[in-house]
Scaffold this motif. Sequence first.
Motif, PDB file in Angstrom:
ATOM      1  N   PRO A  26      17.323  -8.275   4.174  1.00 21.66           N
ATOM      2  CA  PRO A  26      16.164  -7.382   4.194  1.00 21.66           C
ATOM      3  C   PRO A  26      15.077  -7.768   3.187  1.00 21.66           C
ATOM      4  N   SER A  27      15.475  -8.392   2.071  1.00 23.73           N
ATOM      5  CA  SER A  27      14.479  -8.794   1.078  1.00 23.73           C
ATOM      6  C   SER A  27      13.708 -10.033   1.500  1.00 23.73           C
ATOM      7  N   LEU A  28      14.193 -10.750   2.493  1.00 20.99           N
ATOM      8  CA  LEU A  28      13.411 -11.858   3.037  1.00 20.99           C
ATOM      9  C   LEU A  28      12.192 -11.332   3.787  1.00 20.99           C
ATOM     10  N   PHE A  29      12.284 -10.067   4.240  1.00 21.43           N
ATOM     11  CA  PHE A  29      11.246  -9.494   5.088  1.00 21.43           C
ATOM     12  C   PHE A  29      10.615  -8.243   4.472  1.00 21.43           C
ATOM     13  N   MET A  30      10.747  -8.060   3.159  1.00 19.68           N
ATOM     14  CA  MET A  30      10.171  -6.917   2.461  1.00 19.68           C
ATOM     15  C   MET A  30      10.713  -5.593   3.000  1.00 19.68           C
ATOM     16  N   LEU A  31      12.033  -5.529   3.166  1.00 20.16           N
ATOM     17  CA  LEU A  31      12.656  -4.340   3.747  1.00 20.16           C
ATOM     18  C   LEU A  31      13.695  -3.699   2.833  1.00 20.16           C
ATOM     19  N   ALA A  32      13.689  -4.043   1.555  1.00 18.98           N
ATOM     20  CA  ALA A  32      14.643  -3.431   0.626  1.00 18.98           C
ATOM     21  C   ALA A  32      14.025  -3.344  -0.761  1.00 18.98           C
ATOM     22  N   THR A  33      14.418  -2.330  -1.491  1.00 14.39           N
ATOM     23  CA  THR A  33      13.961  -2.184  -2.870  1.00 14.39           C
ATOM     24  C   THR A  33      15.016  -2.728  -3.829  1.00 14.39           C
ATOM     25  N   ALA A  34      14.556  -3.086  -5.014  1.00 15.20           N
ATOM     26  CA  ALA A  34      15.439  -3.488  -6.104  1.00 15.20           C
ATOM     27  C   ALA A  34      14.849  -2.935  -7.395  1.00 15.20           C
ATOM     28  N   GLU A  35      15.694  -2.781  -8.396  1.00 20.15           N
ATOM     29  CA  GLU A  35      15.229  -2.259  -9.679  1.00 20.15           C
ATOM     30  C   GLU A  35      14.572  -3.376 -10.493  1.00 20.15           C
ATOM     31  N   VAL A  36      13.395  -3.073 -11.042  1.00 18.80           N
ATOM     32  CA  VAL A  36      12.736  -4.008 -11.949  1.00 18.80           C
ATOM     33  C   VAL A  36      13.454  -3.948 -13.287  1.00 18.80           C
ATOM     34  N   LYS A  37      13.795  -5.104 -13.842  1.00 19.87           N
ATOM     35  CA  LYS A  37      14.467  -5.126 -15.134  1.00 19.87           C
ATOM     36  C   LYS A  37      13.547  -4.495 -16.182  1.00 19.87           C
ATOM     37  N   PRO A  38      14.090  -3.652 -17.045  1.00 25.32           N
ATOM     38  CA  PRO A  38      13.252  -2.912 -18.010  1.00 25.32           C
ATOM     39  C   PRO A  38      12.335  -3.802 -18.839  1.00 25.32           C
ATOM     40  N   GLU A  39      12.813  -4.989 -19.189  1.00 28.34           N
ATOM     41  CA  GLU A  39      11.999  -5.859 -20.039  1.00 28.34           C
ATOM     42  C   GLU A  39      10.765  -6.410 -19.330  1.00 28.34           C
ATOM     43  N   TYR A  40      10.699  -6.246 -17.989  1.00 26.86           N
ATOM     44  CA  TYR A  40       9.541  -6.747 -17.234  1.00 26.86           C
ATOM     45  C   TYR A  40       8.710  -5.628 -16.613  1.00 26.86           C
ATOM     46  N   ALA A  41       9.148  -4.385 -16.756  1.00 27.27           N
ATOM     47  CA  ALA A  41       8.478  -3.269 -16.086  1.00 27.27           C
ATOM     48  C   ALA A  41       7.038  -3.089 -16.555  1.00 27.27           C
ATOM     49  N   THR A  42       6.787  -3.297 -17.820  1.00 27.84           N
ATOM     50  CA  THR A  42       5.423  -3.126 -18.334  1.00 27.84           C
ATOM     51  C   THR A  42       4.517  -4.248 -17.850  1.00 27.84           C
ATOM     52  N   ALA A  43       4.998  -5.479 -17.933  1.00 23.91           N
ATOM     53  CA  ALA A  43       4.183  -6.618 -17.500  1.00 23.91           C
ATOM     54  C   ALA A  43       3.897  -6.560 -16.006  1.00 23.91           C
ATOM     55  N   LEU A  44       4.875  -6.082 -15.225  1.00 25.00           N
ATOM     56  CA  LEU A  44       4.740  -6.050 -13.766  1.00 25.00           C
ATOM     57  C   LEU A  44       4.419  -4.643 -13.272  1.00 25.00           C
ATOM     58  N   THR A  45       3.622  -3.929 -14.038  1.00 25.08           N
ATOM     59  CA  THR A  45       3.377  -2.515 -13.739  1.00 25.08           C
ATOM     60  C   THR A  45       2.730  -2.287 -12.379  1.00 25.08           C
ATOM     61  N   SER A  46       1.914  -3.209 -11.889  1.00 19.17           N
ATOM     62  CA  SER A  46       1.221  -2.981 -10.615  1.00 19.17           C
ATOM     63  C   SER A  46       2.134  -3.144  -9.411  1.00 19.17           C
ATOM     64  N   VAL A  47       3.339  -3.696  -9.599  1.00 21.71           N
ATOM     65  CA  VAL A  47       4.301  -3.801  -8.493  1.00 21.71           C
ATOM     66  C   VAL A  47       5.588  -3.045  -8.807  1.00 21.71           C
ATOM     67  N   THR A  48       5.522  -2.156  -9.813  1.00 20.95           N
ATOM     68  CA  THR A  48       6.675  -1.339 -10.185  1.00 20.95           C
ATOM     69  C   THR A  48       6.361   0.118  -9.866  1.00 20.95           C
ATOM     70  N   HIS A  49       7.184   0.717  -8.990  1.00 21.72           N
ATOM     71  CA  HIS A  49       6.973   2.112  -8.610  1.00 21.72           C
ATOM     72  C   HIS A  49       7.393   3.013  -9.770  1.00 21.72           C
ATOM     73  N   VAL A  50       7.040   4.299  -9.676  1.00 19.45           N
ATOM     74  CA  VAL A  50       7.306   5.216 -10.781  1.00 19.45           C
ATOM     75  C   VAL A  50       8.791   5.377 -11.076  1.00 19.45           C
ATOM     76  N   ASP A  51       9.645   5.105 -10.103  1.00 16.19           N
ATOM     77  CA  ASP A  51      11.086   5.214 -10.323  1.00 16.19           C
ATOM     78  C   ASP A  51      11.703   3.897 -10.799  1.00 16.19           C
ATOM     79  N   GLY A  52      10.856   2.909 -11.099  1.00 15.10           N
ATOM     80  CA  GLY A  52      11.354   1.631 -11.606  1.00 15.10           C
ATOM     81  C   GLY A  52      11.759   0.648 -10.532  1.00 15.10           C
ATOM     82  N   SER A  53      11.511   0.993  -9.262  1.00 17.62           N
ATOM     83  CA  SER A  53      11.912   0.123  -8.164  1.00 17.62           C
ATOM     84  C   SER A  53      10.728  -0.708  -7.685  1.00 17.62           C
ATOM     85  N   SER A  54      11.031  -1.680  -6.847  1.00 14.79           N
ATOM     86  CA  SER A  54       9.995  -2.508  -6.251  1.00 14.79           C
ATOM     87  C   SER A  54      10.487  -2.998  -4.897  1.00 14.79           C
TER      88      SER A  54
END
Length: 577
Positions: free
Chosen positions: A477-505
């Motif tokens: 599903p991730s090959l086709f943008m069909l699944a979420t995964a948790e953004v690692k906390p150490e990257y959540a701030t840097a990747l804020t524009s692709v991190t949802h409010v629940d920490g997923s992407s």
Amino acid sequence: MNVLGISAFVHDSSVCLIRDGEIIFSVEEERFNRIKHTSVFPTLALQYLVDNFGIKGEDIDVVATNWNPYISLLEELKKASLLNLYLKVHRYNKPPKSFGSIRKTFSTKSHLEAFFGKKIRSKVCWVPHHLSHAASSLCLSGYQEADILVADGHGEGASTTYYKYINRRYKKIWSLPISSSLGILYQNFTHYLGFGNYQEGTTMALAALGEKTFQSFFDELITLHEDGKFRVKPISAGLWSYYEGGYVANRLGPPRKAGDPITKRHKDIAASLQEAVRNTIMHCIAKISEKSRSENLCLAGGVFLNCDINGQIGAAGHYKNIFVPPFTSDTGGAIGAALYVDQKNRPVKTKEANELAASFSATPYNFTPYLGPGYSNQAIHAAILGRDLKYAYIPDVAIAAARDLADGALIGWFQGRMEGGPRALGNRSILASPLSAQTKDLLNAKKQREDFRPFSPITTTRGAKKYFSFHDANYSPSLFMLATAEVKPEYATALTSVTHVDGSSRLQIITEQRNGLVYKLIIEFMKITGYEIILNTSFNQKEPIVCSPNEALDSFVKLGLDFLYIGNYKVWIEKTC
């Protein structure tokens, strides 16, 4: 053998051609007539097929459709026997399947003959709707055997169906009635929350902002059974239950009108709904897997556009291998019907399932999601000429675009053949750096979307492992943008524009074999910024994803993007003082 798949007269009309075991072409009609989820006979898509692939009416051996009108007619007559309820459903829910659409489905061959201007010898194979969904996943998975779960709004008479595929046969184990449809439930609540048709993704995004304070209501609404089946209270299937005085409105409060403020109550209802539907699907899969010896699971149907659910399914570990096609909704209707007929009529040698992740060239039917229209540099240049735009020929667009992205530009990206399904998978995209906190709000404003809706990243397998807490970087599903995964906390701030409010992407993973140009773009961006990831969203604004060069140029101007990379051309608007 030429198998022509046709989906029409319900929604998401589409065309597919399979020639001698290879998918030659697949596209939705909306990409041509510019009407989202159009139900018309796909004349424009057929015309492109004829003009660019030389197919003639006499070349078609079999026509396959993704609805069986005989079964549909029988089921519709059963519904109509309860006339008052039937009329009420059509008044409020306005279901796309009706006596009128069934009559049109019977006329599929007549429509084809009118298009070609002559009689055609090919027979029409009416593939039941859920079987078309099942084939759209199984046939492309590479699995020799599998459990298959289909869940959508409804087929001819079912809303969820469990098949076992073994010895080249689909065996239906059980199905659930339309009254227990999770797809209709989610659709009805989407309307109740003030969003329009086909906006279930907005409800899913809103769910991340809420708390599950209404969980007890949904626990009463959905009953889970020990064998994996479930029952949804039939009263929830009627949209009238969500209006003032109805069952849902009496329990949860009045419906939200479009444009009204979104309150905590709305967020909490969305969160509780998402939790209930996710728990139901997870229960279903857990119970199926307990009794099955299969390591392989195929999923299909509109319910599996829900990325949060797909992410949970993968993380649960009930199956070693899981496949969801990029067109898991009815956008895959034509391709699913065509695959079922082709597989039935011509033995296909499949690869082992674990080869799927290595290369799309190893999959059955030489499958790639990029099966739609493509345009030459010559056609692109002709479209640019005569417009008040600046442009330049760029030998290496990946390097040039990476530099612009690193400088903070928003770019339109129009390359190669168009992807199928509702997600932009890197060939008809708006791209941006994910490193700016302002990008999300800026893009949501340009696309006229709700400000809480997230954006998705494209990354490499290496990037997926680096930035995300991910159980398997080859999860289909991730090959086709069909699944979420948790953004690692150490990257959540840097990747804020692709991190949802629940920490997923909701990420898409690209390899050089799957999309070499986008892969190179990401690598070039990494060389400049140190980040092996870019932001990706569909190239459109309140319309179908752009298909032709002219549409790309029009949308580029309308959206006010900084640059457009279209084929080997870079396009921009000269700024005046």
